[in-house]
Design an enzyme around this catalytic site. Structure first.
Site, PDB file in Angstrom:
ATOM      1  N   HIS A 105     -40.198 -98.155  18.573  1.00  0.00           N
ATOM      2  CA  HIS A 105     -40.575 -96.534  18.650  1.00  0.00           C
ATOM      3  C   HIS A 105     -39.789 -96.001  17.656  1.00  0.00           C
ATOM      4  O   HIS A 105     -38.459 -96.293  17.670  1.00  0.00           O
ATOM      5  CB  HIS A 105     -40.595 -95.985  20.010  1.00  0.00           C
ATOM      6  CG  HIS A 105     -39.232 -96.061  20.564  1.00  0.00           C
ATOM      7  ND1 HIS A 105     -38.778 -97.310  21.399  1.00  0.00           N
ATOM      8  CD2 HIS A 105     -38.214 -95.346  20.752  1.00  0.00           C
ATOM      9  CE1 HIS A 105     -37.715 -97.097  22.036  1.00  0.00           C
ATOM     10  NE2 HIS A 105     -37.063 -96.093  21.665  1.00  0.00           N
ATOM     11  N   GLU A 115     -33.137 -97.944  25.303  1.00  0.00           N
ATOM     12  CA  GLU A 115     -33.642 -97.976  26.364  1.00  0.00           C
ATOM     13  C   GLU A 115     -34.971 -98.751  26.896  1.00  0.00           C
ATOM     14  O   GLU A 115     -35.083 -99.311  27.816  1.00  0.00           O
ATOM     15  CB  GLU A 115     -33.880 -96.444  27.256  1.00  0.00           C
ATOM     16  CG  GLU A 115     -32.424 -95.947  27.552  1.00  0.00           C
ATOM     17  CD  GLU A 115     -32.695 -94.232  27.703  1.00  0.00           C
ATOM     18  OE1 GLU A 115     -33.749 -93.856  27.991  1.00  0.00           O
ATOM     19  OE2 GLU A 115     -31.892 -93.518  27.771  1.00  0.00           O
TER      20      GLU A 115
END
Ligand code: AMP
Length: 118
Positions: free
Chosen positions: A104, A99
Site C-alpha cells: 500500500h 503494520e
C-alpha cells in the site's frame, strides 16, 4: 515474507471488511486511512497479492506496475492535492513500522507535512 491473505487489506479487496472508497480500477483500490496522520491521508493498495514494494516489482508485469503507479497519481488528483503537494510513503519491513503486510502507498497532504525522518 510470504504473502498471507488473512491481512486486513486482502479482506477489504474481497469485500469482507468495508472501506471509505476513493477510487478503484483493475490495478488498485484507494480508500481513506482509518487513523489519519495528516489532513488528507489515503491508502492506495495494489490488487496484486504482494507484501511490499520489492515483492510487487519482482512479481508484476510492466503493465501492472504502470497501472498501479498511474492509479496513485489519479488518486492525488481526486483528492485535490496534486497542485498543493503530497508525500507518498511505502512502508516496508520492521524498521519502517509496516503494520499491514499487503502493498500500500500512503498519500499524505492537505497541509504542510513534517520533515522528521525524511
Ligand atoms: P502501515 O503501517 O504502512 O502498514 O500502514 C497501515 C495503515 O493502515 C495504518 O495507517 C492504519 O491506520 C491503516 N488501516 C488499518 N486498518 C484499516 C482499515 N480497516 N481501513 C483503513 N485503514 C486502515
Amino acid at each position: 515474507m510470504e504473502y498471507n491473505a488473512d491481512n486486513v487489506f486482502a479482506k477489504i479487496i474481497r469485500g469482507e471488511i468495508p472501506c471509505n472508497k476513493i477510487y478503484e480500477d483493475e490495478f488498485a483500490l484507494a480508500f481513506y486511512d482509518i487513523a489519519p496522520k495528516a489532513k488528507v491521508h489515503a491508502l492506495v493498495i495494489a490488487k496484486a497479492m504482494v507484501v511490499d514494494f520489492a515483492d510487487f516489482i519482482e512479481h508484476s508485469t510492466a503493465d501492472e506496475i504502470e497501472g498501479y503507479m498511474r492509479a496513485i497519481v489519479k488518486v492525488t488528483e481526486i483528492l485535490n492535492v496534486n497542485e498543493t503537494g503530497y508525500r507518498i510513503v511505502f512502508n516496508s519491513g520492521p524498521d519502517s513500522g509496516q503494520e499491514v503486510p499487503h502493498l500500500h502507498a500512503h498519500i499524505l497532504g492537505g497541509e504542510k507535512l513534517q520533515t522528521e525522518n525524511l
